[in-house]
Motif scaffolding. Structure first.
Motif, mmCIF file in Angstrom:
data_model
loop_
_atom_site.group_PDB
_atom_site.id
_atom_site.type_symbol
_atom_site.label_atom_id
_atom_site.label_comp_id
_atom_site.label_asym_id
_atom_site.label_seq_id
_atom_site.Cartn_x
_atom_site.Cartn_y
_atom_site.Cartn_z
ATOM 1 N N PRO A 22 0.818 -1.221 0.000
ATOM 2 C CA PRO A 22 0.000 0.000 0.000
ATOM 3 C C PRO A 22 0.851 1.271 0.000
ATOM 4 N N ARG A 23 2.024 1.220 0.636
ATOM 5 C CA ARG A 23 2.894 2.391 0.657
ATOM 6 C C ARG A 23 3.405 2.711 -0.749
ATOM 7 N N MET A 24 3.739 1.681 -1.517
ATOM 8 C CA MET A 24 4.215 1.916 -2.877
ATOM 9 C C MET A 24 3.098 2.498 -3.741
ATOM 10 N N TRP A 25 1.890 1.971 -3.590
ATOM 11 C CA TRP A 25 0.761 2.521 -4.326
ATOM 12 C C TRP A 25 0.521 3.978 -3.933
ATOM 13 N N GLY A 26 0.607 4.247 -2.644
ATOM 14 C CA GLY A 26 0.398 5.618 -2.190
ATOM 15 C C GLY A 26 1.441 6.569 -2.748
ATOM 16 N N LEU A 27 2.704 6.118 -2.788
ATOM 17 C CA LEU A 27 3.763 6.964 -3.355
ATOM 18 C C LEU A 27 3.482 7.262 -4.827
ATOM 19 N N LEU A 28 3.047 6.253 -5.573
ATOM 20 C CA LEU A 28 2.763 6.475 -6.991
ATOM 21 C C LEU A 28 1.578 7.424 -7.171
ATOM 22 N N VAL A 29 0.589 7.343 -6.294
ATOM 23 C CA VAL A 29 -0.539 8.274 -6.349
ATOM 24 C C VAL A 29 -0.050 9.715 -6.171
ATOM 25 N N VAL A 30 0.851 9.928 -5.228
ATOM 26 C CA VAL A 30 1.376 11.277 -4.992
ATOM 27 C C VAL A 30 2.136 11.775 -6.211
ATOM 28 N N LEU A 31 3.049 10.963 -6.727
ATOM 29 C CA LEU A 31 3.892 11.400 -7.842
ATOM 30 C C LEU A 31 3.088 11.586 -9.122
#
Length: 524
Positions: A22-31
């Motif tokens: 979920p952290r990786m998905w969240g990072l991609l959402v931000v970027l």
């Protein structure tokens, strides 16, 4: 833009079946979300310009700053921004740029003076110049090499390609209520991304699976000198080097941001655009026009002199030795500049002369903007199949044909037979040549020079947009008939601006044809 210079070569490929946390998905959402906002800012002011000019009582030559200010801030400070990121660290700069972008959005939405609105656009352009390439760099280190990174880059690219189209539609819809909403709406979205980014954007020590990023020493996270050497368990500083009789530890190397060079380049671009747009009001003999153009030439010459004298220049002049880089930068500047110049003219014609609504105008531009979104994920395969030089030449020919077609269209133009064919030809040109230009720009550069070459290329793209729109606004203003003229006379006055758009497109075509010749005679 190409991301290959940013990809570290030492990372082992991850398994194709690996799932993101979920952290990786969240990072991609931000970027990717921020990339979407950066991209839509290019078009978000376009169809709102007539409403802004009416509300603030400003002429076209003043209101073009609302559009070109973003491009000047983006292109004028991109090279400086890369240096700031290298010295201060990605996380710190990225988060600060988000805050700056949100603040500038709110101030711009409340501005009552065109100068303040222009200043906020320049600031937002600079913030986008910090976040757009930095987002790519974060993906390159936070996502393992292989299918996972490729998937993240595809999402990032898709959001960037869709930003221009989203900006047109949002601006067209929001301007129907108030043009100020067009500038205010990014602020809350960016603040949400900032809050998420505080938790998700990795620091230098969290990248590459927790180790330091390539090229850093232990403890070097934002350009600080390294900590004590191995074996110094009590953390005492190392002894004085030979020759340091005072016993003081050596000073860390100076951080060379290149403030003087960056200021000269930005001021030169601002003076150049203002000098161009001052000609209709003041004439060629006035210092407020010709004087500004002379000042721009002097500032840009100063920038080159400072860069050549600097031990740490912002520009890597070695990249300019590549003919492929020069052709790609000029071709992309002509493609982007002619397209945005065309949209500027048509916005004026359709809204100010034909009485179209902002949303209807935005919808009319979609056939040029949407095709790139649909084909963005397949562009790499197209380039590999047909080769960059051929695609660039075809991609320059189609918009040029569209511009010539529009010049022959009588007023009032029928959308289906006049404007639509031009939009389709321009859209097809971007589908063919956009990725090919990005690929060719750094194809002949050594790997160590590709990052600097990509920055030069993106700078040229933004500068081309700023100069083309400024020239178009100048011609529209200088050719305008006196008050009381009929709409046909006002439409005819747009012909010099459309001719300029076609000339810029023709220059791009000639540049592309030289690439075909070089391909036959040997590598550039």
């Amino acid at each position: 833009m190409t991301s290959s210079p940013l990809l570290p070569s030492h990372t082992a490929p991850a398994p194709a079946h690996a799932r993101w946390s979920p952290r990786m998905w969240g990072l991609l959402v931000v970027l990717a979300g921020n990339m979407l906002i950066d991209a839509l800012e290019v078009s978000v002011a376009l169809v709102a310009l007539p409403a802004i000019g009416t509300d603030l009582g400003a002429p076209l030559t003043t209101m073009q700053w609302t559009f070109t200010g973003f491009a000047v801030g983006f292109g004028g400070l991109m090279l400086f921004g890369a240096r700031a990121v290298a010295l201060l660290g990605r996380r710190r700069v990225y988060l600060a740029a988000l805050v700056g972008f949100a603040a500038a959005s709110l101030v711009g939405a409340l501005a009552e003076d065109p100068s303040l609105l222009t200043a906020t656009r320049v600031v937002k352009g600079f913030c986008a110049a910090l976040t757009a390439p930095t987002g790519l760099a974060i993906i390159a280190t936070a996502f393992p090499e292989g299918p996972q990174r490729n998937r993240a880059l595809s999402v990032y690219t898709l959001f960037g390609a869709g930003g221009f189209t989203a900006g047109l539609l949002l601006s067209g819809w929001l301007t129907g209520f108030s043009w100020r909403l067009t500038f205010a709406f990014p602020a809350p979205a960016v603040l949400v991304l900032f809050v998420l980014g505080l938790r998700l954007i990795p620091g230098a020590g969290e990248e590459n699976g927790g180790g330091p990023p390539p090229g850093t020493t232990d403890g070097d996270r934002v350009g600080r000198p390294p900590g004590p050497p191995a074996g110094d368990r009590v953390g005492r500083p190392p002894g004085p080097p030979a020759g340091n009789r005072a016993g003081r530890p050596p000073r860390p190397p100076l951080r060379r941001y290149g403030f003087a060079s960056a200021a000269a380049f930005l001021a030169g671009l601002l003076a150049l655009v203002q000098g161009i747009t001052s000609v209709p009001a003041h004439g060629w003999a006035d210092l407020r026009s010709t004087g500004l153009l002379a000042l721009a030439a002097g500032l840009l010459a100063l920038f080159v002199a400072l860069e050549r004298a600097s031990a740490h220049p912002l520009i890597r002049f070695e990249a300019l030795r590549s003919r492929a880089m020069i052709r790609s930068a000029l071709g992309a500047a002509c493609l982007n500049g002619s397209y945005l110049g065309l949209l500027f003219v048509l916005t004026h014609q359709l809204q100010s002369l034909a009485g179209w609504s902002p949303l209807r105008t935005a919808a009319a531009f979609l056939p040029a903007a949407a095709p790139l979104v649909v084909t963005a994920l397949f562009s790499g395969r197209i380039v590999a199949r047909f080769g960059a030089p051929r695609l660039i030449a075809a991609g320059a020919l189609l918009p040029f044909a569209g511009y010539l077609l529009l010049l022959r269209t009588p007023w009032p133009p029928a959308y289906a037979t006049g404007i639509l064919p031009t939009m389709l030809l321009v859209g097809a040109g971007f589908v063919l040549s956009f990725a090919a230009l990005n690929s060719q720009a750094t194809s002949q550069l050594p790997p160590a020079e590709r990052g600097a070459g990509s920055g030069l290329y993106q700078t040229a793209v933004q500068v081309g947009a700023a100069l083309s729109v400024a020239l178009v606004a100048t011609l529209l203003t200088g050719s305008a008939p006196p008050a009381g003229a009929d709409p046909a006379e006002f439409a005819e006055a747009c012909r010099p601006a459309l001719t300029l758009v076609a000339a810029v497109g023709g220059l791009g075509l000639l540049t592309a044809l030289t690439g075909l010749r070089s391909r036959r005679t040997g590598p550039p």
